[in-house]
Design a protein around this motif. Sequence first.
Motif, PDB file in Angstrom:
ATOM      1  N   PRO A 112      55.408 -34.142  68.575  1.00 47.51           N
ATOM      2  CA  PRO A 112      56.290 -34.252  67.412  1.00 47.51           C
ATOM      3  C   PRO A 112      57.190 -35.487  67.431  1.00 47.51           C
ATOM      4  N   TRP A 113      57.443 -36.048  68.626  1.00 43.65           N
ATOM      5  CA  TRP A 113      58.301 -37.233  68.676  1.00 43.65           C
ATOM      6  C   TRP A 113      57.698 -38.399  67.898  1.00 43.65           C
ATOM      7  N   GLU A 114      56.372 -38.534  67.912  1.00 41.06           N
ATOM      8  CA  GLU A 114      55.756 -39.616  67.136  1.00 41.06           C
ATOM      9  C   GLU A 114      56.042 -39.433  65.655  1.00 41.06           C
ATOM     10  N   ALA A 115      55.914 -38.208  65.168  1.00 36.76           N
ATOM     11  CA  ALA A 115      56.192 -37.927  63.752  1.00 36.76           C
ATOM     12  C   ALA A 115      57.673 -38.133  63.447  1.00 36.76           C
ATOM     13  N   VAL A 116      58.546 -37.702  64.348  1.00 36.41           N
ATOM     14  CA  VAL A 116      59.984 -37.877  64.143  1.00 36.41           C
ATOM     15  C   VAL A 116      60.315 -39.358  64.024  1.00 36.41           C
ATOM     16  N   MET A 117      59.772 -40.170  64.912  1.00 40.07           N
ATOM     17  CA  MET A 117      60.088 -41.590  64.910  1.00 40.07           C
ATOM     18  C   MET A 117      59.479 -42.325  63.723  1.00 40.07           C
ATOM     19  N   ALA A 118      58.487 -41.730  63.080  1.00 39.32           N
ATOM     20  CA  ALA A 118      57.907 -42.331  61.880  1.00 39.32           C
ATOM     21  C   ALA A 118      58.748 -42.036  60.635  1.00 39.32           C
ATOM     22  N   MET A 119      59.651 -41.066  60.733  1.00 41.00           N
ATOM     23  CA  MET A 119      60.512 -40.690  59.609  1.00 41.00           C
ATOM     24  C   MET A 119      61.710 -41.630  59.518  1.00 41.00           C
ATOM     25  N   ASP A 120      62.377 -41.605  58.380  1.00 38.51           N
ATOM     26  CA  ASP A 120      63.585 -42.405  58.198  1.00 38.51           C
ATOM     27  C   ASP A 120      64.648 -41.980  59.209  1.00 38.51           C
ATOM     28  N   ARG A 121      65.152 -42.930  59.960  1.00 36.89           N
ATOM     29  CA  ARG A 121      66.116 -42.663  61.034  1.00 36.89           C
ATOM     30  C   ARG A 121      67.339 -41.904  60.529  1.00 36.89           C
ATOM     31  N   ASP A 122      67.942 -42.360  59.437  1.00 40.81           N
ATOM     32  CA  ASP A 122      69.152 -41.707  58.928  1.00 40.81           C
ATOM     33  C   ASP A 122      68.873 -40.284  58.449  1.00 40.81           C
ATOM     34  N   ASP A 123      67.698 -40.081  57.820  1.00 41.48           N
ATOM     35  CA  ASP A 123      67.323 -38.728  57.399  1.00 41.48           C
ATOM     36  C   ASP A 123      67.185 -37.803  58.601  1.00 41.48           C
ATOM     37  N   VAL A 124      66.550 -38.316  59.657  1.00 40.53           N
ATOM     38  CA  VAL A 124      66.374 -37.516  60.877  1.00 40.53           C
ATOM     39  C   VAL A 124      67.728 -37.156  61.479  1.00 40.53           C
ATOM     40  N   LEU A 125      68.594 -38.154  61.636  1.00 43.24           N
ATOM     41  CA  LEU A 125      69.898 -37.904  62.261  1.00 43.24           C
ATOM     42  C   LEU A 125      70.735 -36.929  61.437  1.00 43.24           C
ATOM     43  N   ALA A 145      65.243 -29.096  62.241  1.00 40.89           N
ATOM     44  CA  ALA A 145      65.343 -30.294  61.407  1.00 40.89           C
ATOM     45  C   ALA A 145      63.956 -30.876  61.155  1.00 40.89           C
ATOM     46  N   PHE A 146      63.103 -30.885  62.165  1.00 35.52           N
ATOM     47  CA  PHE A 146      61.754 -31.422  62.016  1.00 35.52           C
ATOM     48  C   PHE A 146      60.958 -30.613  60.996  1.00 35.52           C
ATOM     49  N   ALA A 147      61.035 -29.299  61.062  1.00 37.61           N
ATOM     50  CA  ALA A 147      60.313 -28.456  60.103  1.00 37.61           C
ATOM     51  C   ALA A 147      60.807 -28.711  58.681  1.00 37.61           C
ATOM     52  N   ARG A 148      62.115 -28.829  58.522  1.00 38.19           N
ATOM     53  CA  ARG A 148      62.679 -29.092  57.187  1.00 38.19           C
ATOM     54  C   ARG A 148      62.252 -30.455  56.665  1.00 38.19           C
ATOM     55  N   LEU A 149      62.320 -31.477  57.518  1.00 35.91           N
ATOM     56  CA  LEU A 149      61.928 -32.823  57.093  1.00 35.91           C
ATOM     57  C   LEU A 149      60.433 -32.891  56.778  1.00 35.91           C
ATOM     58  N   SER A 150      59.616 -32.211  57.568  1.00 37.57           N
ATOM     59  CA  SER A 150      58.173 -32.195  57.321  1.00 37.57           C
ATOM     60  C   SER A 150      57.854 -31.502  56.009  1.00 37.57           C
ATOM     61  N   ALA A 151      58.537 -30.388  55.745  1.00 37.75           N
ATOM     62  CA  ALA A 151      58.327 -29.669  54.474  1.00 37.75           C
ATOM     63  C   ALA A 151      58.741 -30.536  53.289  1.00 37.75           C
ATOM     64  N   ARG A 152      59.856 -31.234  53.440  1.00 40.10           N
ATOM     65  CA  ARG A 152      60.331 -32.125  52.377  1.00 40.10           C
ATOM     66  C   ARG A 152      59.329 -33.245  52.127  1.00 40.10           C
ATOM     67  N   ALA A 153      58.768 -33.806  53.203  1.00 46.14           N
ATOM     68  CA  ALA A 153      57.802 -34.891  53.056  1.00 46.14           C
ATOM     69  C   ALA A 153      56.529 -34.383  52.362  1.00 46.14           C
TER      70      ALA A 153
END
Length: 157
Positions: A112-125, A145-153
């Motif tokens: 999941p770290w690869e997917a996290v780092m591919a996301m917008d940094r500010d959105d992740v933080l 946070a990862f599940a929420r960001l993935s669902a949003r994407a």
Amino acid sequence: MKRAEGRSTCPTNFTVETFGDSWSLLIMRDLLTLGKHTFGEFLRSEERIGPSVLADRLARLERSGIIVRTPSETDARKVTYSATERGIAAILLLYEAARWGMGGVPMEEGDPWEAVMAMDRDDVLDAWQQAVREGGSLLGGAESAFARLSARARADV
């Protein structure tokens, strides 16, 4: 005026004294990234911290105002640990340490770290901090946070 703990009043020194040992940053990783909250959960981490070292580091992080220890309402022998606002501020440090560390370790397929780092940094933080404030974490669980960001994407596609 002499400080009660520490070598100096330098902010970099404070950071090193707080997270510069072999375990404190990993404990914060487990708490903030993986959603671990109990002594037993921390003990089961793959790095295999010893119980006396874990107890010492948890106490040190608590004294530093990074985490708070909360007794269980149902079992007097159990406590949970959570991040204070000062601890939540360490999310940025964990994020940047992980980004830097990704260049030094082989990533497994689907990490999941690869997917996290591919996301917008500010959105992740922002999502990570919100999840931790709500009792969650970056990667642990359906409300992470990862599940929420993935669902949003997925919804944006």
